[in-house]
Design an enzyme around this catalytic site. Structure first.
Site, short mmCIF file in Angstrom:
data_model
loop_
_atom_site.label_atom_id
_atom_site.label_comp_id
_atom_site.label_asym_id
_atom_site.label_seq_id
_atom_site.Cartn_x
_atom_site.Cartn_y
_atom_site.Cartn_z
N PHE A 8 38.43 42.50 35.91
CA PHE A 8 37.00 42.35 35.64
C PHE A 8 36.29 43.70 35.56
CE2 PHE A 8 38.25 38.29 37.62
CZ PHE A 8 37.76 37.40 36.68
N THR B 39 37.14 34.54 27.31
CA THR B 39 38.10 35.15 28.25
C THR B 39 38.63 34.12 29.25
OG1 THR B 39 36.15 35.83 29.45
CG2 THR B 39 37.30 37.54 28.22
N CYS C 143 32.26 42.94 35.51
CA CYS C 143 31.89 41.63 34.98
C CYS C 143 30.91 40.90 35.89
CB CYS C 143 33.16 40.79 34.83
SG CYS C 143 32.82 39.15 34.19
MN1 MNH Z 1 33.10 39.30 31.79
C1 MNH Z 1 31.83 42.48 31.63
C2 MNH Z 1 36.28 40.58 31.92
C3 MNH Z 1 34.32 36.15 32.38
C4 MNH Z 1 30.01 37.97 31.22
N1 MNH Z 1 33.91 41.17 31.76
C5 MNH Z 1 33.21 42.37 31.75
C6 MNH Z 1 34.14 43.47 31.87
C7 MNH Z 1 35.39 42.93 31.92
C8 MNH Z 1 35.24 41.49 31.87
C9 MNH Z 1 36.70 43.69 32.03
C10 MNH Z 1 33.77 44.95 31.91
C11 MNH Z 1 33.79 45.56 30.53
C12 MNH Z 1 33.54 47.05 30.51
O1 MNH Z 1 33.62 47.74 31.51
O2 MNH Z 1 33.26 47.54 29.41
N2 MNH Z 1 34.96 38.50 32.03
C13 MNH Z 1 36.14 39.20 32.05
C14 MNH Z 1 37.24 38.27 32.26
C15 MNH Z 1 36.67 37.02 32.41
C16 MNH Z 1 35.24 37.17 32.27
C17 MNH Z 1 38.70 38.66 32.30
C18 MNH Z 1 37.31 35.67 32.66
C19 MNH Z 1 38.51 35.47 33.08
N3 MNH Z 1 32.31 37.38 31.78
C20 MNH Z 1 32.97 36.24 32.15
C21 MNH Z 1 32.02 35.16 32.23
C22 MNH Z 1 30.79 35.66 31.88
C23 MNH Z 1 30.99 37.07 31.60
C24 MNH Z 1 32.37 33.73 32.63
C25 MNH Z 1 29.45 34.99 31.80
C26 MNH Z 1 29.18 33.77 32.16
N4 MNH Z 1 31.28 40.09 31.43
C27 MNH Z 1 30.12 39.36 31.21
C28 MNH Z 1 29.01 40.27 31.01
C29 MNH Z 1 29.54 41.58 31.15
C30 MNH Z 1 30.96 41.43 31.43
C31 MNH Z 1 27.58 39.86 30.71
C32 MNH Z 1 28.77 42.90 31.05
C33 MNH Z 1 28.26 43.25 32.42
C34 MNH Z 1 27.54 44.57 32.48
O3 MNH Z 1 27.82 45.47 31.67
O4 MNH Z 1 26.72 44.74 33.33
#
Ligand code: MNH
Length: 446
Positions: free
Chosen positions: A388, A261, A395
């Site tokens: 996010f 992402t 996130c």
């Molecule tokens: Mn990320 C959950 C978007 C970077 C690890 N992330 C989510 C969700 C979104 C999201 C939207 C919620 C999904 C849902 O409600 O079902 N994340 C992003 C975006 C970026 C991003 C747009 C960058 C730009 N994410 C990252 C990075 C990491 C990461 C960097 C780790 C190093 N994300 C996660 C994890 C979850 C999550 C782990 C799940 C968290 C949870 O459910 O508690």
């Protein structure tokens, strides 16, 4: 689901295929956004035998972020990932014991103090990209940003290098991961019976990919040693009560979610900067003023307010994770007519919500970082921007992605002008996340 007032839906509805006819799996989000424009802030579609409600209005979104009434729903697209990442943070059900255990272990790895610890490694990796770009050759932007972000999460989180910059294309881990994400996504659009017959080849490939991804993870862990020290994500997990299988799921979750992402976000931002040299110039002036001549320090990153607006504006136009699902905690009514029983869910279509002209103005489709100027942000409903996600399960990597994104953009635009290919028009691909297709830029030293 019970609809008191009939909801808008697309005109052609067929048995079995529902509203799916003519929409390629690679353009689902684009299609859903187009329908939101035609049908309004809430509409319903039938996808096979599943009825999916799409929400893109700020008023309804404000209801859905209320954690007392709604929670994350592990939607079918996420369930499809469970063969790969099981009860890892992203795919865990709300009541799974390992979810709460993992929060306890991993939350410290995403604190401000942790970001401070990662900063020098991030700078180091970005410098390695600058070394490559200094040669002046045209960059395959998504490929280069993928190398950058995979290398950053690998080294900061796991002390592991994928040797990304010594390879012509990203590490095979990336290809295997993308194939299995696409497989999961496609598996949702296979007609139930025929799909099972025609998909065996893909099934076999997917089993091989999963085996390979697991092998990479085992190599990452072996490199460290079972009782390795340090305080990165891997060390925290290895010293914790989390079991081996769960740790595997978390590692793939963080390596995949932690780079894909963010790479797409940076690619979209660089595209926009290449077509808006005025924005680039203003950002560069800020970087020069805040950071001076040396490497940006940790404290500088929070002060790069305009660069931050560029990151936000990119995520507004192209939320690389373009939707998330919310389920009712108890029987309730959404808006003025959608009755949801406990556990029933709707999809928040961020990609449409974040371009609502009623919220963002007549230039909602234009790249303009001043959409995030403080005055504009104050006038706007709070829940019009959620790249996010929201709530308990928003996130966990948000600060990580923002720190990395602002830092990388700052170091790149300070050094280069970005020349687009003549006539390039942005095309967006959907491979679970959104990413630019066919984007090439030539970096020119200022
Ligand atoms: Mn990320 C959950 C978007 C970077 C690890 N992330 C989510 C969700 C979104 C999201 C939207 C919620 C999904 C849902 O409600 O079902 N994340 C992003 C975006 C970026 C991003 C747009 C960058 C730009 N994410 C990252 C990075 C990491 C990461 C960097 C780790 C190093 N994300 C996660 C994890 C979850 C999550 C782990 C799940 C968290 C949870 O459910 O508690």
């Amino acid at each position: 689901m019970d609809v008191a007032v009939p909801l808008p839906h697309p005109r052609w509805r067929l048995p079995v295929l529902g509203d799916l006819l003519g929409v390629s799996p690679d353009h689902q989000i684009e299609h859903a956004v187009r329908l939101a424009r035609q049908l309004g802030p809430i509409y319903v579609r039938k996808i096979f035998n599943q009825t999916v409600v799409f929400v893109s209005g700020p008023g309804l979104a404000a209801e859905l972020v209320d954690e007392k009434r709604f929670a994350k729903h592990v939607a079918p697209t996420i369930v499809a990932l469970r063969p790969l990442i099981g009860d890892g943070l992203f795919t865990a059900y709300n009541d799974e014991p390992n979810l709460h255990a993992a929060y306890q272990v991993l939350t410290p790895a995403f604190s401000q103090a942790a970001m401070r610890g990662y900063h020098a490694t991030m700078v180091q990796v970005i410098r390695e990209l600058l070394d490559r770009w200094d040669a002046g050759a045209e960059s395959d932007v998504v490929s280069d940003m993928t190398k950058l972000t995979l290398e950053i999460i690998g080294r900061t989180g796991f002390g592991y290098s994928f040797d990304s910059f010594d390879r012509p294309t990203p590490h095979p881990f990336v290809a295997a991961m993308i194939r299995s994400l696409v497989y999961a996504q496609r598996s949702m659009f296979r007609p139930p019976v025929i799909g099972r017959l025609t998909g065996w080849r893909a099934d076999r490939r997917n089993r091989a990919d999963i085996a390979y991804l697991n092998a990479v993870v085992d190599e990452v862990v072996r490199t460290r040693g079972r009782d390795g020290d340090g305080d990165d994500m891997l060390a925290l997990m290895l010293r914790s009560p989390l079991d081996e299988v769960n740790i595997r799921h978390q590692i793939i979750t963080f390596l995949a979610g932690g780079h894909e992402t963010t790479a797409s976000m940076l690619s979209f931002a660089l595209h926009s900067l290449s077509t808006h040299p005025d924005v680039l110039a203003r950002a560069r002036a800020e970087v020069d003023a805040v950071c001076g001549a040396g490497d940006p320090a940790f404290e500088h990153v929070g002060k790069l307010r305009y660069v931050r607006r560029i990151v936000d504006e990119s995520l507004r136009l192209w939320p690389t994770a373009p939707a998330f699902a919310r389920e009712a905690r108890a029987d309730t009514t959404l808006g003025d007519g959608l009755r949801l029983r406990r556990g029933e869910w709707v999809l928040v279509l961020t990609a449409a919500l974040q371009r609502d002209p009623g919220v963002w103005g007549v230039d909602a489709d234009e790249f303009n970082p001043d959409h995030f100027a403080p005055e504009a942000a104050k006038r706007r409903p709070k829940h019009a921007f959620m790249p996010f996600g929201t709530g308990m399960r928003a996130c966990i990597g948000r600060q990580f992605a923002v720190h990395e994104g602002v830092l990388a953009l700052a170091m790149l635009i300070r050094r280069y002008d970005l020349r687009p290919r003549p006539g390039y028009r942005l095309r967006v691909r959907e491979l679970l996340t959104l990413k630019p297709e066919g984007l090439f830029l030539t970096p020119e030293r200022r």
